[in-house]
Design an enzyme around this catalytic site. Structure first.
Site, short mmCIF file in Angstrom:
data_model
loop_
_atom_site.label_atom_id
_atom_site.label_comp_id
_atom_site.label_asym_id
_atom_site.label_seq_id
_atom_site.Cartn_x
_atom_site.Cartn_y
_atom_site.Cartn_z
N HIS B 50 0.83 -1.22 0.00
CA HIS B 50 0.00 0.00 0.00
C HIS B 50 0.86 1.27 0.00
CE1 HIS B 50 0.30 -0.21 4.51
NE2 HIS B 50 0.26 1.10 4.39
N ASP B 81 0.40 -7.59 1.55
CA ASP B 81 0.76 -6.17 1.68
C ASP B 81 2.27 -5.96 1.59
OD1 ASP B 81 0.51 -3.46 1.92
OD2 ASP B 81 -0.04 -3.45 4.04
N SER B 170 4.60 2.75 7.54
CA SER B 170 4.29 1.62 6.66
C SER B 170 5.49 1.24 5.82
CB SER B 170 3.13 1.97 5.75
OG SER B 170 1.96 2.04 6.48
#
Lengths: 467, 421
Positions: B50, B81, B170
């Protein structure tokens, strides 16, 4: 004037006065006091699994037998006939309701018919008495019109007058007049200055307002006045149909074509397909086993003409769909309907013999299991269509009602879930399912049972705890 | 801190991405920021799917020496992910940078309460280290639209930590005190305190290898949605710790074709017993099926009511629910190809068509009456069985604008519309 009218009423049938008596100098109070006798409030109770829900709507008297018509929205289409109880008629300004009988819904007009009891009907005057001596009156733009509203039950349905001016008359597809302001309660008649019937008020159109709060942007909000309406069907769309009293309270027979999703064809598309000014409707799906399928109608066919007559040009475009639907609804099973359709580039004639509408959800058998907390209903054709299942094989039962906070609701059962298995075994039909559910309900030692339900394209195993 | 930890800090990077967005009915660029970790001396960076997606058009990586280097996407796997980048090695060489790679630790050996550190670029604050403990080593978390509309979490469980993980973390590593990468920080609960999640190294290691080698992770699909038995085993009269509930079977899937039904209890796959009592046991079972080669014949032993039956299921290739996207700019429409999953979810008749994901107000598509969520089925009476059909019709319109007939479907209702100049 009032005196003369009173004298006349005793002497000659009501239908004779109206325009003739009042044409010269209309006396509104006199017109009012007569015309208020053709409106009533109708109350009935919907009995559900857990409650008794009273509903009030306004009705218009249409004949000397005390027959009253209510708007189609007056009764929830999901309610079964046996759930509708205790019909009562209230005269304007009277707090006591008198028993009445429900006669059913007419498919074409959508009206529900109710009949007042003997003691009440003598106090009523049918609206047809004010229809005028000639053809139904068609209202014209700018003309003054008035109608009747009724206050709520706790004010004894006191009648009051609403006056307005006709702003627009349009075919959508029924000829409908829009008044400048609210002109009558939905379901009640509208008159001209001479007291001649010009129409019957329908549900009001919404009006968009901007809601502005101190923070944030204005939000468009649509408001609909449910007590008073500014839209009415003109008398010519009402008077010819007031005799359509259903033969049976179920409203059957109901004609059935069997198309799903008729969509209007707009002018641009017609031009592109070299149909010029032709109106049309695209058939999205043809339902399995339907008269349309038998007759050879195909998905994506564009219906152009009905019994040789081209579909009318209506605005908005959507109105052509309502037109087609009404053409089916005004007929009965067994009637023939010749459709001219465009299939690809070819014009094809399709001769349909209308069938009988398959059993509706409101007509299906159902049974409430109080301890389990839901109502099982026999699946019907429409359930299969909605879920894209083959309507031929209708195994299982549908959860028609799920009691809030009940064991089944807690386990995750939702209304319209399709129950396929009970305790790991497939459900064959309604009788078998209710037998098994009844056994579970009756077994006080049972602490749980398991349902397999289908919802959309997914299924889920639900474990219902009874203790 | 340990020498290993200091070395780890040198391998943590921040990533600036510029990517294409189609949602508005036009081609737009958006930029975003995330973290990553260098996993090899030859410039392989591991990050989140992402953070860098396949829509990325420009990727810049800021190394620990604060210098920026260009990079390209090597592979992408929304299911876990994870995404892999490769730095522009020529640029690295030309500018004389030395790359320092991090090493994986053994996430299987983590225990709740163990101290861990998250390193990354929360809210753009480069090389931020936060400290916490492992809160849970085996967290189940599945989301069918979690990664920009793509599915995630069906094939792995997650590490949960209370080390602060904020937007921008992230793709950064979750490490032990000796600087070993035990997870890739991925998400946090917004509005909650210190509930952060990371992809365990055991998953990341495998996915990294596949992505470097093939650019994709190919998985097998059978079409069952498993459900945890919880305490239903008594009900089904099962031996303890046996079986997984078949909650749902995708219509038309290999499992459906083989005859499996919702409510069946899957006991074993190719003779190996499966145990799906609890939700966190489901991803490994899904992964067991997914990791078999496409076209494998799997033998499912299934309990249905009182009897046990055998089914042979031939696996298909797993597809994402998000199809290829494109912007038809002259029409002011952005579209996404209907995927098999989308068609199934929405009970469409076939896989033809493109879903409208964006409409520019006032453009020809909008004027014709096309709305977001409509499915375009045909253009000038030609079925849209590939985005190219639409692209060509649009190109023809661009070259010489002329009325174009579009067949659309909205809630099963088919309409004909004209897009005109």
């Amino acid at each position: 004037m009032i005196l003369i009218l009173r004298l006349l009423r005793g002497a000659i049938p009501a239908a004779l006065f109206g325009v003739s008596a009042c044409a010269a100098t209309p006396d509104l109070p006199a017109l009012w006091s007569e015309r208020v006798k053709c409106v009533v409030a109708v109350e009935y109770v919907t009995v559900t699994e857990t409650e008794r829900r009273p509903t009030v709507s306004m009705g218009t008297v249409v004949d000397a037998k005390g027959t009253i018509i209510l708007q189609s929205v007056a009764i929830d289409p999901r309610a079964a006939l046996w759930q509708l109880k205790e019909f009562k008629v209230y005269l304007p300004g009277e707090g006591d309701g008198k028993p009445a009988e429900y006669l059913g819904q007419d498919a074409f007009t959508g009206w529900h018919f109710v009949r007042a009891g003997d003691d009440t009907r003598t106090k009523l005057t049918p609206v047809t008495a004010f229809a005028g001596p000639t053809a139904p009156r068609k209202p014209v733009i700018s003309e003054a019109v008035w109608g009747i509203g009724l206050r709520p039950k706790d004010e004894d349905f006191a009648p009051y007058i609403l006056r307005s001016t006709v702003a627009l008359v349009q075919a959508v597809p029924q000829l409908t007049a829009i008044a400048q302001q609210e002109v009558a309660a939905p379901g009640l008649p509208v008159f001209d200055a001479q007291g001649v019937l010009v129409g019957l008020a329908g549900p009001s159109g919404g009006q968009t307002f901007l809601q502005i709060s101190r923070s944030g942007r204005p939000v468009p909000t649509m408001l609909i006045n449910v007590e008073e309406s500014s839209a009415f069907l003109v008398a010519g769309e009402v008077l010819p149909h007031v005799g359509r009293i259903p033969r049976d309270p179920s409203g059957r027979p109901l004609a059935w074509l069997g198309t799903y999703g008729l969509e209007p064809m707009d002018r641009e598309v017609a031009k592109f397909l070299n149909l010029q000014a032709q109106s049309g409707a695209v058939v999205s799906e043809v339902l399995e086993g339907s008269p349309a399928e038998t007759a050879g109608l195909k998905p994506r066919d564009i219906i152009l003409a009905l019994n040789g007559a081209p579909l009318p040009q209506l605005k908005p475009d959507r109105a052509v769909v309502a037109y087609l639907e009404r053409e089916v609804e005004r007929r009965i099973p067994g009637n023939k309907l010749a459709l001219t359709v465009l299939r690809g580039t070819e014009r094809v004639e399709v001769a349909v013999t209308l069938g009988d509408q398959p059993k509706l959800a409101r007509e299906a058998e159902r049974k409430f299991f109080d301890r389990l907390g839901f109502t099982a209903r026999e699946p019907v054709y429409g359930d299969a269509v909605e879920r894209r299942q083959r309507p031929g094989a209708l195994a299982g039962v549908v959860a028609h009602f799920v009691k809030t906070g009940g064991p089944s609701a807690t386990a995750g059962l939702r209304p319209d879930d399709w129950i396929r298995e009970i305790d790991g075994t497939e459900v064959k039909d309604f009788a078998e399912a209710t037998g098994r559910l009844g056994a579970i309900e009756g077994d006080k030692d049972r602490s749980e049972f398991v349902l397999l339900v289908a919802r959309g394209s997914e299924t889920a195993v639900l474990r219902v705890k009874l203790k | 801190m340990s020498r290993g930890f200091n070395r780890l800090l040198e391998s943590v990077v921040s990533i600036n991405v510029r990517e294409l967005a189609f949602e508005s009915g036009a081609r737009r660029y958006t930029s975003s920021l995330g973290s990553g970790v260098l996993m090899s001396e030859d410039g392989i960076v591991l990050t989140n799917a992402h953070v860098v997606s396949r829509r990325a058009v420009e990727i810049n990586v800021t190394l620990s020496n604060l210098e920026r280097v260009g990079a390209r996407l090597v592979g992408w796997d929304h299911w876990t992910d994870l995404a892999v980048l490769r730095l522009d090695l020529e640029e690295v060489k030309r500018r004389g940078f030395k790359l320092s790679a991090a090493r994986f630790g053994e996430s299987e050996k983590l225990f709740p309460g163990q101290e861990v550190f998250a390193v990354g670029t929360p809210h753009g604050l480069t090389r931020t280290v936060t400290r916490g403990i492992v809160s849970n080593t085996n967290r189940y978390f599945e989301d069918t639209r979690g990664i920009g509309g793509y599915e995630t979490g069906m094939f792995n469980t997650w590490l949960q930590t209370d080390a602060a993980i904020n937007p921008g973390n992230s793709g950064g590593p979750l490490v032990t005190s000796d600087g070993k990468v035990v997870g890739i920080s991925s998400r946090g609960y917004l509005g909650a305190n210190n509930l952060g999640f990371a992809i365990p190294a055991s998953t990341a290691r495998v996915v990294l290898e596949r992505l470097v080698q093939d650019g994709v992770v190919v998985r097998s699909y059978v079409g069952i949605v498993p459900g945890a038995l919880q305490d239903l085993e008594n009900f089904y009269a099962l031996a303890l710790n046996t079986g997984v509930l078949v909650s749902s079977v995708d219509p038309g899937s290999p499992a459906a074709k083989a005859g499996l039904r919702p409510g069946d209890i899957l006991l074993s796959i190719d003779g190996a017993r499966v145990d799906g009592r609890f939700p966190e046991q489901l991803p490994p079972i899904q992964n067991l099926i997914a990791s078999r080669p496409i076209g494998s014949e799997l033998r499912f032993s299934v309990k249905r009511a009182a009897e046990t039956r055998e089914f042979t299921v031939v696996t298909e290739r797993l597809e994402s629910r998000v199809g290829e996207e494109w912007a038809l700019e002259k029409w002011g429409l952005s579209v996404r190809r209907v995927s098999r999953t989308y068609a199934r979810e929405n009970q469409l008749e076939g896989n033809d068509g493109a879903v409208v994901i964006g409409v520019q107000p006032g453009f020809p598509g909008d004027v014709a009456g096309i709305a977001r969520g409509d499915i375009l089925l045909k253009v000038n009476q030609q079925a849209i069985n590939a985005l190219d059909v639409l692209k060509q019709a649009h190109a023809a319109y661009e070259a010489s604008p002329a009325p174009t007939l579009i067949e659309t479907q909205r809630n099963r209702r088919v309409s004909l519309l004209i897009i005109k100049p």
